[in-house]
Design a protein around this motif. Structure first.
Motif, short mmCIF file in Angstrom:
data_model
loop_
_atom_site.label_atom_id
_atom_site.label_comp_id
_atom_site.label_asym_id
_atom_site.label_seq_id
_atom_site.Cartn_x
_atom_site.Cartn_y
_atom_site.Cartn_z
N VAL A 1 0.84 -1.20 0.00
CA VAL A 1 0.00 0.00 0.00
C VAL A 1 0.87 1.25 0.00
O VAL A 1 0.66 2.17 -0.79
CB VAL A 1 -0.97 0.01 1.21
CG1 VAL A 1 -1.69 1.34 1.32
CG2 VAL A 1 -1.97 -1.12 1.08
N THR A 2 1.87 1.27 0.85
CA THR A 2 2.79 2.42 0.89
C THR A 2 3.51 2.56 -0.44
O THR A 2 3.66 3.66 -0.96
CB THR A 2 3.79 2.28 2.05
OG1 THR A 2 3.07 2.12 3.27
CG2 THR A 2 4.69 3.49 2.15
N ARG A 3 3.94 1.43 -1.00
CA ARG A 3 4.61 1.48 -2.31
C ARG A 3 3.66 2.00 -3.39
O ARG A 3 4.06 2.79 -4.24
CB ARG A 3 5.16 0.10 -2.69
CG ARG A 3 6.40 -0.28 -1.90
CD ARG A 3 7.09 -1.51 -2.47
NE ARG A 3 6.24 -2.69 -2.52
CZ ARG A 3 6.12 -3.59 -1.56
NH1 ARG A 3 6.81 -3.45 -0.43
NH2 ARG A 3 5.34 -4.63 -1.70
N ALA A 4 2.40 1.56 -3.35
CA ALA A 4 1.42 2.02 -4.34
C ALA A 4 1.17 3.52 -4.19
O ALA A 4 1.04 4.23 -5.20
CB ALA A 4 0.11 1.24 -4.19
N ILE A 5 1.11 4.01 -2.96
CA ILE A 5 0.90 5.45 -2.73
C ILE A 5 2.09 6.24 -3.25
O ILE A 5 1.92 7.26 -3.93
CB ILE A 5 0.63 5.73 -1.24
CG1 ILE A 5 -0.72 5.14 -0.84
CG2 ILE A 5 0.68 7.23 -0.97
CD1 ILE A 5 -0.95 5.08 0.65
#
Length: 112
Positions: free
Chosen positions: A63-67
């Motif tokens: 999720v952090t990588r996607a953001i």
């Protein structure tokens, strides 16, 4: 890692849906971008209307990588700088994305 915004939205939304084990009517993820750091907080509405904190520690690091990737993609596409966002997910998969720039004077919404 997904390169386009639609894939990134789906990745974030799926992770949020997977994070809440009980029936819910809305999940809200609050995102703060400070230099290279991503801060996450959130809550969800239970079906009975009770507001409950979202345990963002349960979210996968994807999720952090996607953001981060969405932040890069949106800047490359010419969108103005944003430093915060609210990702609001509904059980039917519809979502709203509200972007806020660094002086909090602009909010952009996206429904999908």
């Amino acid at each position: 890692m997904a390169e386009n915004a639609e894939d990134l939205y789906h990745s974030i939304g799926q992770a949020l849906a997977d994070c809440v084990a009980e029936p819910w009517s809305e999940i809200r993820l609050h995102i703060d971008v400070i230099v290279n750091s991503i801060g996450l907080t959130g809550e969800y509405l239970r079906e009975n209307g009770a507001l409950t904190d979202l345990d963002v520690r349960q979210l996968d690091h994807s999720v952090t990588r996607a953001i981060r990737q969405f932040h890069k993609v949106s800047h490359r596409s010419g969108n103005a700088s944003w430093m915060g966002a609210d990702f609001i997910l509904r059980p039917d998969g519809q979502f709203q994305l509200k972007l806020t720039d660094d002086d909090a004077s602009r909010t952009e919404s996206r429904d999908a």
